[in-house]
Design a protein around this motif. Structure first.
Motif, short mmCIF file in Angstrom:
data_model
loop_
_atom_site.label_atom_id
_atom_site.label_comp_id
_atom_site.label_asym_id
_atom_site.label_seq_id
_atom_site.Cartn_x
_atom_site.Cartn_y
_atom_site.Cartn_z
N LYS A 89 0.85 -1.20 0.00
CA LYS A 89 0.00 0.00 0.00
C LYS A 89 0.88 1.24 0.00
CE LYS A 89 -3.50 -2.28 2.79
NZ LYS A 89 -3.98 -2.46 4.15
N VAL A 90 0.29 2.33 -0.48
CA VAL A 90 0.95 3.63 -0.45
C VAL A 90 -0.03 4.63 0.14
CG1 VAL A 90 2.04 5.46 -1.81
CG2 VAL A 90 2.24 3.08 -2.56
N TRP A 91 0.40 5.32 1.19
CA TRP A 91 -0.44 6.34 1.82
C TRP A 91 0.24 7.69 1.70
CZ3 TRP A 91 0.42 2.01 5.36
CH2 TRP A 91 -0.66 1.14 5.41
N VAL A 92 -0.53 8.70 1.31
CA VAL A 92 -0.03 10.06 1.17
C VAL A 92 -0.92 10.98 2.00
CG1 VAL A 92 0.32 11.97 -0.46
CG2 VAL A 92 0.93 9.66 -1.12
N GLN A 93 -0.30 11.94 2.65
CA GLN A 93 -1.03 12.89 3.49
C GLN A 93 -1.95 13.76 2.65
OE1 GLN A 93 1.47 15.06 6.21
NE2 GLN A 93 0.19 16.88 6.00
N GLU A 94 -3.15 14.00 3.16
CA GLU A 94 -4.11 14.90 2.50
C GLU A 94 -3.46 16.26 2.29
OE1 GLU A 94 -7.16 14.87 5.46
OE2 GLU A 94 -8.17 13.14 4.59
N GLY A 95 -3.62 16.82 1.11
CA GLY A 95 -3.09 18.15 0.83
C GLY A 95 -1.60 18.17 0.54
N ALA A 96 -0.96 17.02 0.44
CA ALA A 96 0.48 16.97 0.15
C ALA A 96 0.67 16.93 -1.36
CB ALA A 96 1.11 15.76 0.81
N ASP A 97 0.45 18.07 -2.00
CA ASP A 97 0.52 18.15 -3.45
C ASP A 97 1.94 17.92 -3.97
OD1 ASP A 97 -2.18 18.74 -3.49
OD2 ASP A 97 -1.82 20.90 -3.33
N GLY A 98 2.94 18.25 -3.18
CA GLY A 98 4.33 18.05 -3.61
C GLY A 98 4.65 16.59 -3.84
N ILE A 99 4.09 15.71 -3.02
CA ILE A 99 4.34 14.28 -3.17
C ILE A 99 3.63 13.75 -4.40
CG2 ILE A 99 3.99 12.02 -2.11
CD1 ILE A 99 4.15 13.65 0.60
N SER A 113 -5.21 11.24 6.59
CA SER A 113 -4.92 12.43 7.39
C SER A 113 -3.50 12.38 7.94
CB SER A 113 -5.91 12.55 8.55
OG SER A 113 -5.67 11.54 9.50
N LYS A 114 -2.98 13.53 8.26
CA LYS A 114 -1.65 13.62 8.87
C LYS A 114 -1.64 12.87 10.19
CE LYS A 114 1.86 16.88 10.41
NZ LYS A 114 2.26 18.28 10.49
N HIS A 115 -2.74 12.96 10.93
CA HIS A 115 -2.85 12.26 12.21
C HIS A 115 -2.68 10.75 12.03
CE1 HIS A 115 -4.22 11.11 16.19
NE2 HIS A 115 -5.09 10.28 15.61
N ASP A 116 -3.32 10.19 11.01
CA ASP A 116 -3.21 8.75 10.77
C ASP A 116 -1.77 8.36 10.45
OD1 ASP A 116 -5.89 8.34 11.24
OD2 ASP A 116 -6.45 8.38 9.12
N LEU A 117 -1.08 9.16 9.65
CA LEU A 117 0.33 8.87 9.34
C LEU A 117 1.19 8.99 10.59
CD1 LEU A 117 0.88 10.56 5.85
CD2 LEU A 117 0.43 8.15 6.37
#
Length: 168
Positions: A80-90, A111-115
């Motif tokens: 799996k791949v998880w990316v933070q919400e709003g992390a447009d740079g990634i 969410s950032k909290h989940d990461l």
């Protein structure tokens, strides 16, 4: 006044009531946040939803460069791949996107909290995930016998530049 719990002046902690007992004969004090955590956990268990840490198949690899290298090296199976919400740079990182495309991986925004909870499981102190985490199999160690052998320079080549042994 009632005998149950009531909020203190700040409103974020309970004052113990008479029926509160910690099992040792004394009153217990639980914060609102502890009660909220217990409630969320109960709801998760009832609905069958899990935290990211509970869904891990392998191990969490986090941070832009470690994730990029894991995708490019292709030495791990990536689940799996998880990316933070709003992390447009990634989501604009071509190497990460092309690595995910090659492996047929879907990127899930969380969410950032989940990461944070995923990379800090076990009570670790703030470990930087840079907005991206992958669930990947563990690296298999390379047997030392399979590493290239080092041939030290012969004593007759003293005038030449000395070769250093390889690190890898």
């Amino acid at each position: 006044r009632g005998r149950g719990r009531s909020f203190d002046e700040r409103g974020d902690r309970y004052r113990p009531g008479f029926e509160d007992d910690d099992g040792f004969g004394g009153p217990t004090t639980r914060s609102v946040w502890q009660d909220r955590h217990d409630e969320k956990k109960r709801v998760r268990e009832e609905t069958g939803r899990s935290t990211l840490a509970e869904t891990l198949v392998g191990e969490a690899v986090f941070g832009l460069n470690p994730v990029r290298e894991a995708l490019l090296a292709k030495r791990r199976q990536i689940h799996k791949v998880w990316v933070q919400e709003g992390a447009d740079g990634i989501l604009g990182d071509r190497q990460i996107l092309s690595g995910c495309d090659e492996l047929g991986l879907q990127i899930t925004t969380v969410s950032k909290h989940d990461l944070n909870m995923l990379v800090n499981q076990g009570g670790g102190s703030g470990r930087p995930h840079n907005g991206v985490v992958i669930d990947a199999s563990a690296l298999e160690p390379v047997p030392i016998d399979s590493l290239p052998k080092w041939n030290p320079p012969s004593p007759s080549s003293e005038g030449k530049k000395k070769k250093k042994p390889p690190i890898w």
